[in-house]
Design an enzyme around this catalytic site. Structure first.
Site, PDB file in Angstrom:
ATOM      1  N   CYS A 140       0.804  -1.230   0.000  1.00 53.08           N
ATOM      2  CA  CYS A 140       0.000   0.000   0.000  1.00 53.08           C
ATOM      3  C   CYS A 140       0.834   1.275   0.000  1.00 53.08           C
ATOM      4  O   CYS A 140       0.280   2.364  -0.114  1.00 53.08           O
ATOM      5  CB  CYS A 140      -0.954   0.005   1.182  1.00 53.08           C
ATOM      6  SG  CYS A 140      -0.152   0.194   2.795  1.00 53.08           S
ATOM      7  N   CYS A 160      14.683   0.172  10.730  1.00 58.35           N
ATOM      8  CA  CYS A 160      14.264   0.991  11.860  1.00 58.35           C
ATOM      9  C   CYS A 160      12.843   1.466  11.563  1.00 58.35           C
ATOM     10  O   CYS A 160      12.633   2.322  10.703  1.00 58.35           O
ATOM     11  CB  CYS A 160      15.235   2.162  12.003  1.00 58.35           C
ATOM     12  SG  CYS A 160      14.967   3.156  13.467  1.00 58.35           S
TER      13      CYS A 160
END
Length: 196
Positions: A140, A160
Site C-alpha cells: 500500500c 528501523c
C-alpha cells in the site's frame, strides 16, 4: 538544482529551528519536494483517505501517510517481545517476523530481515538535507521507517520502523483473508484504533 534544493531545505530548517518552532513532526516543505516517492495510485492496494482517517489514529495516519516519525522510545512495539508477525497497520500485509526483531538501542523497533523479499519497498530519501533509505509497505506504500547498514549478522541491515506503522499478529492467530481485515485484526494490540 539539487544543490539549491538542499540549500533551501537547510535554510528553511535553520529558520524553523531558530524561531523556536517544534517542526520535527511536520516538514517545512511538502513531502513530494523532500524525496522521491511513488504516487498512491501505483500501489497494488489503496484505501480512500477518509476511510484511513477513520480507521487509523492521528499518529498512525501522520506516520504512514505523511511520512512522519514517532518519538524515540514512545512506540508500543519498541520493547515488544511476543512471538508472531508484524504487519502493516494500513493494509495488513505481513512485513517482519518477531524472530528477526532485535534491540538496537535506537528507540524504534528494529529488524534485521524482511519476512519476504517484496514485503517492503526501498526508496532514496533526501529529506532534512541528508540521504537515507526510506522503507514503505510493498502493498500500500505506507511509510514504515528507514533502512540502515549497521544491523547484526547475518544481513548487517537494520530496518528501523515506527511502531505506529505496525500491527501485530500473534503466532497462534490465523491470517486474515483480506488486507482490510488484516489491518483491523492486527491492530487489536493498540488502543484507540477503530476496526472496519
Amino acid at each position: 538544482m539539487a544543490v539549491l534544493l538542499r540549500r533551501g531545505l537547510s535554510a528553511a530548517l535553520h529558520h524553523a529551528v531558530g524561531q523556536g518552532s517544534v517542526s520535527a513532526c511536520r516538514p517545512v516543505l511538502p513531502a513530494t519536494l523532500l524525496g522521491a516517492r511513488r504516487t498512491k495510485k501505483t500501489w497494488p492496494v489503496s484505501f480512500p483517505e477518509e476511510e484511513m482517517r477513520k480507521r487509523l489514529t492521528p499518529l498512525q495516519y501522520h506516520v504512514t501517510q505523511e511520512r512522519g516519525t514517532e518519538g524515540a522510545f514512545t512506540g508500543e512495539f519498541t520493547h515488544h517481545k511476543e512471538d508472531g508477525t508484524y504487519t502493516c497497520v494500513v493494509c495488513g500485509a505481513p512485513l517482519f517476523s518477531s524472530k528477526t526483531k532485535f534491540d538496537s538501542g535506537s528507540g524504534w523497533p528494529s529488524f534485521f530481515d524482511l519476512l519476504r523479499d517484496k514485503s517492503v519497498d526501498l526508496t532514496d530519501d533526501f529529506s532534512y538535507g541528508m540521504h537515507r533509505v526510506e522503507t514503505t509497505c510493498g502493498q500500500c506504500g505506507a511509510h514504515l521507517g528507514h533502512l540502515f547498514d549497521d544491523g547484526p549478522r547475518p544481513t548487517g541491515k537494520r530496518y528501523c520502523i515506527n511502531s505506529a506503522s505496525l500491527a501485530f499478529r500473534h503466532k497462534d492467530a490465523a491470517p486474515s483473508s483480506s488486507a482490510a481485515e488484516g489491518a483491523a485484526a492486527g491492530s487489536s494490540a493498540s488502543e484507540g484504533k477503530t476496526e472496519l
